[in-house]
Write an enzyme that holds these catalytic residues in place. Structure first.
Site, PDB file in Angstrom:
ATOM      1  N   HIS A 418       0.832  -1.203   0.000  1.00  0.00           N
ATOM      2  CA  HIS A 418       0.000   0.000   0.000  1.00  0.00           C
ATOM      3  C   HIS A 418       0.873   1.261   0.000  1.00  0.00           C
ATOM      4  O   HIS A 418       0.701   2.156  -0.845  1.00  0.00           O
ATOM      5  CB  HIS A 418      -0.906  -0.029   1.231  1.00  0.00           C
ATOM      6  CG  HIS A 418      -1.806   1.164   1.368  1.00  0.00           C
ATOM      7  ND1 HIS A 418      -3.147   1.124   1.061  1.00  0.00           N
ATOM      8  CD2 HIS A 418      -1.569   2.441   1.783  1.00  0.00           C
ATOM      9  CE1 HIS A 418      -3.689   2.308   1.272  1.00  0.00           C
ATOM     10  NE2 HIS A 418      -2.752   3.129   1.727  1.00  0.00           N
ATOM     11  N   GLU A 419       1.817   1.336   0.933  1.00  0.00           N
ATOM     12  CA  GLU A 419       2.658   2.533   1.034  1.00  0.00           C
ATOM     13  C   GLU A 419       3.575   2.684  -0.173  1.00  0.00           C
ATOM     14  O   GLU A 419       3.866   3.794  -0.609  1.00  0.00           O
ATOM     15  CB  GLU A 419       3.470   2.510   2.332  1.00  0.00           C
ATOM     16  CG  GLU A 419       2.636   2.463   3.610  1.00  0.00           C
ATOM     17  CD  GLU A 419       1.646   3.614   3.730  1.00  0.00           C
ATOM     18  OE1 GLU A 419       1.865   4.668   3.114  1.00  0.00           O
ATOM     19  OE2 GLU A 419       0.632   3.451   4.441  1.00  0.00           O
ATOM     20  N   HIS A 422       1.846   4.601  -2.844  1.00  0.00           N
ATOM     21  CA  HIS A 422       1.986   6.056  -2.676  1.00  0.00           C
ATOM     22  C   HIS A 422       3.338   6.523  -3.209  1.00  0.00           C
ATOM     23  O   HIS A 422       3.438   7.558  -3.876  1.00  0.00           O
ATOM     24  CB  HIS A 422       1.878   6.423  -1.199  1.00  0.00           C
ATOM     25  CG  HIS A 422       0.489   6.397  -0.649  1.00  0.00           C
ATOM     26  ND1 HIS A 422      -0.561   7.048  -1.257  1.00  0.00           N
ATOM     27  CD2 HIS A 422      -0.020   5.812   0.475  1.00  0.00           C
ATOM     28  CE1 HIS A 422      -1.665   6.866  -0.537  1.00  0.00           C
ATOM     29  NE2 HIS A 422      -1.364   6.121   0.518  1.00  0.00           N
ATOM     30  N   HIS A 425       3.446   6.761  -6.911  1.00  0.00           N
ATOM     31  CA  HIS A 425       2.679   7.935  -7.332  1.00  0.00           C
ATOM     32  C   HIS A 425       3.567   9.176  -7.282  1.00  0.00           C
ATOM     33  O   HIS A 425       3.585  10.004  -8.201  1.00  0.00           O
ATOM     34  CB  HIS A 425       1.473   8.098  -6.408  1.00  0.00           C
ATOM     35  CG  HIS A 425       0.395   8.969  -6.960  1.00  0.00           C
ATOM     36  ND1 HIS A 425      -0.789   9.195  -6.289  1.00  0.00           N
ATOM     37  CD2 HIS A 425       0.295   9.678  -8.104  1.00  0.00           C
ATOM     38  CE1 HIS A 425      -1.558   9.998  -7.009  1.00  0.00           C
ATOM     39  NE2 HIS A 425      -0.921  10.313  -8.111  1.00  0.00           N
TER      40      HIS A 425
END
Length: 610
Positions: A418-419, A422, A425
Site C-alpha cells: 500500500h505505502e 503512494h 505515485h
C-alpha cells in the site's frame, strides 16, 4: 495555498564548541546542509520565510499571466520543502532536540501559510489572472488547474470575509494545527500498567519500565488471545486530556467551517474531491449506513521475509513500469537512524526518477503507524531541470533476530505494498508544479494507487505464496469520521457515538472503559475525508478488474496506468484520469457496484491498529 501540520517547542541545542564543530562536519538530513543539527531548522525556516516575502511582493507586482502561477508555485515549494521535511522529522527522529526543532518550524511556517491564505492583495493578483478571459484561454490545462486550486485554497480559508473575521479564521486555523499536533502525539503515547496486574507468562510481550509495563499498541498480530485482550483494554483505556483535545478539535473545525460559509466541516472538506458529486455522496451514505463486516477471530498468518517482499516489489515494478529500485549509500548525518535505507528509483530509459528513504523498523518513541511522507515534491525548475521528488516510507516492522530475518504478517505485507503505491505515485508524477506533484491531489484519488497495490499483493501470480489477507475496517472508520465532523453540537459524546457505530457496523459489543477514537490518528490528516478509502477502493477495484486482473504484469497496461493516472499528480481532474484509464466514464452505479462487490467478498477482517 497548502496545508501543514503544527507543533511547538524550543530549538536550542545544548553543547560546546566541539559539538558544534562535529555538527558542521555532518551531512544534513536528506542532504539539506542546514539540517546537520537541530539549530538548522531555524536557519532553514528563516531562509524560506525571507524568500516567501520576496515572492509575495513579486506575485503582487507581476502582470497576469503564466508567470503568476509559477511564482505562486515557487512560494508554495519554498515553504513546503521545509514544512514537509519538518512534518516527518517531528514524529520520526529519535533525537528529541531534532523533533522539538522540527515542531517549532512546522508551527511557524503553518502560521505564515494561514496568513497568506487570507492575504487580500496576494489573492487579488491571482483573481486578476482568472478574470482575464484572454489570459485564461492562453494557459495550458495544468497551469489553469493549478491557478484554480490556489484560488480554491483562498476561498475555503475565508478570503471573502471582512478583516476581523479573516483574523478569526487565521487564529482558528492555527489553533486547529496545534490541536492536530497534540492529538496526533497523544494517539501514539503508550499506556502504563503495574506489571503485577498481568499474568507473568505474558509480560514479556510488553516493554518493562521498573514496576510498570508499557503497552504501545494493540498487538493485533500476536497469536495469544490473552495478550491481544490485555493490549486492547490497556492501550484503549480513555485518557481525559486526549478526549478534551478531540472535542476541542471537532468543535474548532466546525466553527471554522461555519465562519467561512459551510454548514459543517464535512461540507467544507468534500469540496474539490471526487465525492463532491451529490449523487455519489448520497450512495456513499447508503453504503456506510447498511454495510456490515463479518469478523472471524481465527487468524491465519503466513509470514514473508522483508527481503523477499522487496524483491517481489522490484520485480513487479520492473515488468509493469520499467523501474528498478537500487540501494544507495548514505552520507554521514543524512539519515536519522542507522537502519534507514535509501533507494534510488531508476527507469530503464529515463534514468533517475527520485529517492525513497525506507524507515521500516520499530524503535523507541517512533509512532506505530505506516505512512508515506513527501519530503520534496517534483517540479520543473526555472533553469529547465526537474526537481526530483524525495519521500519517506515509514513502517513499524520488527527487527530481524539472530535466527531469522524480519518476517511480515499478511497485514504488514499489505501495508508495505500500500505505502509503496503512494511512493510510486510520487516518483512517477512529472508535473510542472510542485503544488500538484504526486500525492498532492484530492484525497479520494490519492488512495487509488496505494489501494490498487493491495490487489497486486493479493494476487497469487505476484506473490505465489501469499494467502488470503485481512482488510482494515474502512466502513466503520468512514462512518465514525463523518458523524464526528457532521452537525454540531454532537448529539452524544464521542465515546457513545463510537459504541453505537461499532455495534451497528460490526455487530460487536463495545468493550467498557475503552476509547478507540482517541487513538484514531487519521482524524488529523483525513478529517471528514476517511470515506476517501472507500471511494479510492471503488476506483482501484474497477482499474484492477478491467486492466490488471487478467495479467498483473501487462506492460502496456502499466504504461497506460503511468500515463493516465500517475503522471499528473493533482494537475488533472481525478475523474478525467479515471476515464482515461478505464477508457470510459464510470457512472454512479459503477462506483457502487465496484465497492459493494469488493465489500461482499467472503474474506475475514479484524480491527487493526490504525
Amino acid at each position: 495555498m497548502l496545508q501543514l501540520g503544527s507543533c511547538r517547542g524550543s530549538i536550542l541545542l545544548k553543547g560546546n564548541r566541539d559539538v558544534f564543530a562535529l555538527c558542521c562536519a555532518l551531512q544534513g538530513l536528506f542532504g539539506v546542509p542546514e539540517l546537520n543539527c537541530p539549530e538548522g531548522f531555524q536557519e532553514a525556516q528563516d531562509k524560506a520565510l525571507q524568500e516567501s516575502e520576496q515572492l509575495v511582493q513579486k506575485a503582487c507586482s507581476t502582470p497576469p499571466g503564466p508567470e503568476t502561477v509559477m511564482i505562486f508555485d515557487q512560494l508554495s515549494d519554498g515553504l513546503c520543502r521545509v514544512a514537509d521535511l519538518a512534518d516527518f522529522v517531528k514524529i520520526a527522529h529519535p533525537d528529541f532536540a531534532f523533533r522539538e526543532a522540527a515542531e517549532e518550524a512546522c508551527r511557524n511556517i503553518g502560521t505564515v501559510v494561514e496568513k497568506l491564505n487570507t492575504d487580500v492583495e496576494l489573492c487579488q493578483s491571482l483573481r486578476r489572472l482568472l478574470a482575464d478571459e484572454i489570459v485564461v484561454r492562453s494557459l495550458d490545462p495544468e497551469t489553469r488547474r493549478v491557478a484554480e486550486l490556489f484560488m480554491f485554497d483562498f476561498e475555503i480559508s475565508g478570503i471573502h470575509l471582512d478583516e476581523e473575521k479573516r483574523k478569526k479564521a487565521v487564529n482558528l486555523n492555527v489553533r486547529i494545527l496545534d490541536l492536530c499536533n497534540e492529538f496526533l502525539t497523544g494517539t501514539h503515547l503508550p499506556n502504563k500498567i503495574d506489571k503485577h496486574v498481568l499474568p507473568e507468562h505474558i509480560r514479556y510481550n510488553f516493554t518493562a519500565e521498573g514496576n510498570y509495563l508499557q503497552v504501545a499498541g494493540l498487538h493485533a498480530d500476536c497469536p495469544d488471545d490473552l495478550v491481544r485482550e490485555a493490549a486492547y483494554k490497556i492501550f484503549l483505556y480513555p485518557n481525559a486530556e486526549q478526549l478534551s483535545r478531540l472535542e476541542e478539535l471537532l468543535a474548532s473545525r466546525n466553527s471554522l467551517a461555519q465562519l467561512v460559509g459551510y454548514d459543517t466541516f464535512s461540507h467544507r472538506a468534500l469540496q474539490g474531491t471526487m465525492a463532491r458529486n451529490p449523487g455519489i455522496r448520497h450512495v456513499w451514505k447508503d453504503i456506510l449506513r447498511n454495510s456490515m463486516y463479518n469478523i472471524d477471530p481465527g487468524l491465519y498468518c503466513p509470514f514473508f521475509s522483508l527481503g523477499a517482499c522487496m524483491e517481489g516489489l522490484n520485480s513487479l515494478f520492473s515488468q509493469l513500469l520499467g523501474i528498478s529500485l537500487y540501494a544507495e549509500q548514505t552520507q554521514r548525518g543524512e539519515v536519522w537512524s542507522e537502519d534507514v535505507r535509501k533507494l534510488a528509483v531508476v527507469h530503464e530509459t529515463e534514468g533517475l526518477l527520485g529517492y525513497i528513504y525506507c524507515d521500516f523498523f520499530q524503535r523507541p518513541d517512533k509512532p506505530h503507524q505506516d505512512c508515506h511522507f513527501t519530503v520534496r515534491g517534483g517540479r520543473l525548475r526555472e533553469n529547465g531541470e526537474y526537481q526530483l521528488p524525495v519521500v519517506v516510507l515509514m513502517l513499524s516492522l520488527p527487527h530481524s533476530t539472530r535466527g531469522a530475518p524480519t518476517l511480515l504478517s499478511p497485514g504488514m505485507m499489505e501495508n508495505l505494498f500500500h505505502e509503496m503505491g503512494h511512493a510510486m505515485h510520487s516518483m512517477l508524477g512529472r508535473t510542472r508544479y510542485q503544488h500538484v506533484t504526486g500525492t498532492r491531489c484530492p484525497t479520494d484519488f490519492a488512495e487509488v494507487p496505494s489501494i490498487l497495490m493491495e490487489y497486486f499483493a493479493n494476487d497469487y501470480r505476484v506473490v505465489n505464496q501469499f494467502a488470503r489477507h485481512y482488510k482494515t475496517g474502512q466502513v466503520f472508520y468512514a462512518v465514525l469520521d463523518q458523524i464526528y465532523h457532521g452537525k454540531h453540537p454532537l448529539r452524544k459524546s464521542t465515546t457513545e457515538i463510537l459504541k453505537e457505530t461499532q455495534e451497528k457496523v460490526y455487530g460487536l459489543p463495545y468493550v467498557p472503559n475503552t476509547a478507540w477514537q482517541l487513538r484514531f490518528s487519521h482524524l488529523v490528516g483525513y478529517g471528514a475525508k476517511y470515506y476517501s478509502y472507500l471511494m479510492s477502493r471503488a476506483v482501484a477495484s474497477m482499474v484492477w478488474k478491467q486492466c490488471f486482473a487478467q495479467d498483473p504484469f501487462d506492460r502496456a497496461m502499466g504504461e497506460r496506468y503511468r500515463r493516465e493516472m500517475l503522471a499528473h499528480g493533482g494537475g488533472k481532474e481525478p475523474m478525467l484520469m479515471v476515464q482515461g484509464m478505464l477508457q470510459k466514464s464510470p457512472s454512479v452505479e459503477d462506483f457502487v457496484d465496484a465497492l459493494v462487490s469488493d465489500l461482499d467478498q467472503d474474506f475475514e477482517t479484524f480491527i487493526t491498529d490504525s
